[in-house]
Design a protein around this motif. Sequence first.
Motif, PDB file in Angstrom:
ATOM      1  N   GLU A   1      63.749  18.316 108.956  1.00 21.12           N
ATOM      2  CA  GLU A   1      63.891  18.741 107.560  1.00 21.12           C
ATOM      3  C   GLU A   1      65.297  19.288 107.290  1.00 21.12           C
ATOM      4  OE1 GLU A   1      60.881  21.556 106.684  1.00 21.12           O
ATOM      5  OE2 GLU A   1      59.230  20.127 106.887  1.00 21.12           O
ATOM      6  N   ASN A   2      65.791  20.114 108.189  1.00 24.91           N
ATOM      7  CA  ASN A   2      67.123  20.698 107.994  1.00 24.91           C
ATOM      8  C   ASN A   2      68.225  19.646 108.086  1.00 24.91           C
ATOM      9  OD1 ASN A   2      66.224  23.347 107.597  1.00 24.91           O
ATOM     10  ND2 ASN A   2      66.139  23.758 109.797  1.00 24.91           N
ATOM     11  N   MET A   3      68.017  18.638 108.927  1.00 21.74           N
ATOM     12  CA  MET A   3      68.995  17.550 108.988  1.00 21.74           C
ATOM     13  C   MET A   3      69.052  16.792 107.672  1.00 21.74           C
ATOM     14  SD  MET A   3      68.587  15.952 112.826  1.00 21.74           S
ATOM     15  CE  MET A   3      69.825  14.705 112.446  1.00 21.74           C
TER      16      MET A   3
ATOM     17  N   PRO B   1      75.373  19.906 114.348  1.00 24.76           N
ATOM     18  CA  PRO B   1      74.128  19.782 115.129  1.00 24.76           C
ATOM     19  C   PRO B   1      73.675  21.106 115.729  1.00 24.76           C
ATOM     20  CG  PRO B   1      75.605  17.975 115.632  1.00 24.76           C
ATOM     21  CD  PRO B   1      76.393  18.941 114.800  1.00 24.76           C
ATOM     22  N   LYS B   2      74.639  21.858 116.253  1.00 29.04           N
ATOM     23  CA  LYS B   2      74.291  23.164 116.838  1.00 29.04           C
ATOM     24  C   LYS B   2      73.752  24.119 115.771  1.00 29.04           C
ATOM     25  CE  LYS B   2      76.289  26.957 119.507  1.00 29.04           C
ATOM     26  NZ  LYS B   2      77.502  27.490 120.142  1.00 29.04           N
ATOM     27  N   GLN B   3      74.372  24.116 114.600  1.00 31.28           N
ATOM     28  CA  GLN B   3      73.914  24.991 113.507  1.00 31.28           C
ATOM     29  C   GLN B   3      72.505  24.619 113.062  1.00 31.28           C
ATOM     30  OE1 GLN B   3      76.973  24.401 110.600  1.00 31.28           O
ATOM     31  NE2 GLN B   3      78.444  25.801 111.596  1.00 31.28           N
ATOM     32  N   ILE B   4      72.242  23.318 112.960  1.00 29.20           N
ATOM     33  CA  ILE B   4      70.911  22.865 112.540  1.00 29.20           C
ATOM     34  C   ILE B   4      69.849  23.306 113.543  1.00 29.20           C
ATOM     35  CG2 ILE B   4      69.474  20.818 112.208  1.00 29.20           C
ATOM     36  CD1 ILE B   4      71.915  19.416 111.036  1.00 29.20           C
ATOM     37  N   LEU B   5      70.131  23.133 114.813  1.00 30.07           N
ATOM     38  CA  LEU B   5      69.177  23.523 115.849  1.00 30.07           C
ATOM     39  C   LEU B   5      68.961  25.033 115.857  1.00 30.07           C
ATOM     40  CD1 LEU B   5      70.374  21.163 118.717  1.00 30.07           C
ATOM     41  CD2 LEU B   5      68.286  20.944 117.370  1.00 30.07           C
ATOM     42  N   ASP B   6      70.042  25.798 115.735  1.00 31.91           N
ATOM     43  CA  ASP B   6      69.921  27.263 115.711  1.00 31.91           C
ATOM     44  C   ASP B   6      69.079  27.732 114.527  1.00 31.91           C
ATOM     45  OD1 ASP B   6      71.312  27.648 118.003  1.00 31.91           O
ATOM     46  OD2 ASP B   6      73.219  28.122 117.043  1.00 31.91           O
TER      47      ASP B   6
ATOM     48  N   GLN C   1      64.487  25.154 125.549  1.00 30.85           N
ATOM     49  CA  GLN C   1      64.772  23.927 126.286  1.00 30.85           C
ATOM     50  C   GLN C   1      64.694  22.672 125.428  1.00 30.85           C
ATOM     51  OE1 GLN C   1      62.275  23.194 129.679  1.00 30.85           O
ATOM     52  NE2 GLN C   1      63.839  22.027 130.706  1.00 30.85           N
ATOM     53  N   SER C   2      63.669  22.561 124.588  1.00 28.55           N
ATOM     54  CA  SER C   2      63.469  21.309 123.843  1.00 28.55           C
ATOM     55  C   SER C   2      64.680  20.970 122.971  1.00 28.55           C
ATOM     56  CB  SER C   2      62.204  21.410 122.992  1.00 28.55           C
ATOM     57  OG  SER C   2      62.276  22.511 122.098  1.00 28.55           O
ATOM     58  N   CYS C   3      65.177  21.953 122.235  1.00 27.35           N
ATOM     59  CA  CYS C   3      66.340  21.708 121.374  1.00 27.35           C
ATOM     60  C   CYS C   3      67.622  21.547 122.178  1.00 27.35           C
ATOM     61  CB  CYS C   3      66.494  22.838 120.363  1.00 27.35           C
ATOM     62  SG  CYS C   3      65.252  22.796 119.056  1.00 27.35           S
ATOM     63  N   ALA C   4      67.670  22.142 123.349  1.00 29.41           N
ATOM     64  CA  ALA C   4      68.857  21.989 124.191  1.00 29.41           C
ATOM     65  C   ALA C   4      69.040  20.533 124.609  1.00 29.41           C
ATOM     66  CB  ALA C   4      68.749  22.881 125.425  1.00 29.41           C
ATOM     67  N   TRP C   5      67.922  19.837 124.880  1.00 30.43           N
ATOM     68  CA  TRP C   5      68.014  18.410 125.213  1.00 30.43           C
ATOM     69  C   TRP C   5      68.578  17.628 124.029  1.00 30.43           C
ATOM     70  CZ3 TRP C   5      68.034  16.988 129.948  1.00 30.43           C
ATOM     71  CH2 TRP C   5      67.231  17.609 130.904  1.00 30.43           C
ATOM     72  N   LEU C   6      68.100  17.956 122.831  1.00 33.20           N
ATOM     73  CA  LEU C   6      68.602  17.250 121.645  1.00 33.20           C
ATOM     74  C   LEU C   6      70.097  17.490 121.465  1.00 33.20           C
ATOM     75  CD1 LEU C   6      65.757  17.908 119.038  1.00 33.20           C
ATOM     76  CD2 LEU C   6      66.101  15.900 120.469  1.00 33.20           C
TER      77      LEU C   6
ATOM     78  N   LEU D   1      72.286  18.143 123.821  1.00 35.85           N
ATOM     79  CA  LEU D   1      73.022  17.389 124.844  1.00 35.85           C
ATOM     80  C   LEU D   1      73.139  15.920 124.483  1.00 35.85           C
ATOM     81  CD1 LEU D   1      71.589  18.920 128.145  1.00 35.85           C
ATOM     82  CD2 LEU D   1      73.901  19.177 127.250  1.00 35.85           C
ATOM     83  N   TRP D   2      72.115  15.398 123.787  1.00 35.00           N
ATOM     84  CA  TRP D   2      72.123  13.989 123.428  1.00 35.00           C
ATOM     85  C   TRP D   2      72.765  13.727 122.058  1.00 35.00           C
ATOM     86  CZ3 TRP D   2      66.403  13.779 125.280  1.00 35.00           C
ATOM     87  CH2 TRP D   2      66.396  13.646 126.663  1.00 35.00           C
ATOM     88  N   LYS D   3      73.404  14.751 121.512  1.00 35.31           N
ATOM     89  CA  LYS D   3      74.152  14.589 120.257  1.00 35.31           C
ATOM     90  C   LYS D   3      73.286  14.020 119.136  1.00 35.31           C
ATOM     91  CE  LYS D   3      77.883  15.698 122.528  1.00 35.31           C
ATOM     92  NZ  LYS D   3      78.438  17.033 122.450  1.00 35.31           N
ATOM     93  N   ILE D   4      72.276  14.768 118.721  1.00 37.92           N
ATOM     94  CA  ILE D   4      71.363  14.286 117.678  1.00 37.92           C
ATOM     95  C   ILE D   4      72.134  14.029 116.385  1.00 37.92           C
ATOM     96  CG2 ILE D   4      69.364  15.508 118.591  1.00 37.92           C
ATOM     97  CD1 ILE D   4      69.795  17.505 116.239  1.00 37.92           C
ATOM     98  N   ARG D   5      71.584  13.131 115.610  1.00 38.28           N
ATOM     99  CA  ARG D   5      72.176  12.805 114.308  1.00 38.28           C
ATOM    100  C   ARG D   5      71.106  12.937 113.213  1.00 38.28           C
ATOM    101  NH1 ARG D   5      75.829  13.502 117.038  1.00 38.28           N
ATOM    102  NH2 ARG D   5      77.589  12.174 117.526  1.00 38.28           N
TER     103      ARG D   5
END
Length: 268
Positions: free
Chosen positions: A184-186, A199-204, A257-262, A264-268
């Motif tokens: 949703e935030n993306m 990406p980091k801001q969205i995950l945080d 952990q779950s968001c950390a994987w995303l 690392l994989w450079k989510i878009r």
Amino acid sequence: LVGFFTYMNKGFSKGIDFTGGIMLDVSFKEKTNEQAIRMALNVVGIHEAIIQKIDNTDEQYLIKTFHNPSEDTTQIIKKAIAKVGDTHLNSREMIGPQVGASLTHKVMQSAFWVMIGMLIYIGIRFRLSYGLAAVLTLAHDILICLSMLLLFNIEISLPVVAALLTVLGYSLNDTIVIFDRVRENMAHMKNTSPSPNRPKQILDISIQQTLNRTIVTSCTTLIVILAMLFLGGNVLYSFSFTLLIGILVGTYSSIFQSCAWLYLWKIR
């Protein structure tokens, strides 16, 4: 790593569900002790029985042996412990080794297909990268749970397997809630000017928005599990212990952990 080396050193303690054998729930009219029961069984050639108190009393015991599960063996055990004192057989369970081997195979199959099903479901609902992140997080949760079972010498039984599968579902639910907020935030930030830190801001932001819900849900669940652990007696102990570890691990892995994987994989 601790769990791995412990496994290489001694392996899992398997219940009769997986090894085959006989389990007797026996009550004595007078107080006795484990040593007296073990000596009586040694006399008839049963040397590796597992003897456990039930509800911390000296009158009721659970006796497990991995000998051939037959009526003759059961009678031998009953006659042996009758020499310790007057007894009453509350329940008896006999499982053949073929059943135990088949059950082990089916459990491993179930765990494999659960992981594949989750990967497909999340891959369709979100993206494949989300599914891989969720599966890696779940694998971490199960490995930690198995490591704790090894360290505390908890038997792998059917209730423990049920608890592990419950942990998978619980942890996945937490992870999907966070992933849903990430998506949703993306979408909301899609039209904003791109930046390397987005990406980091969205995950945080997504983790912060779901943090209260995650912690409150876990604490509420833990109240029930702690009640089962301390009040449920010996029968529910392994099930409750596994759930307790799984909920604690599943909570922190969903957040950290779950968001950390995303990321690392450079989510878009």
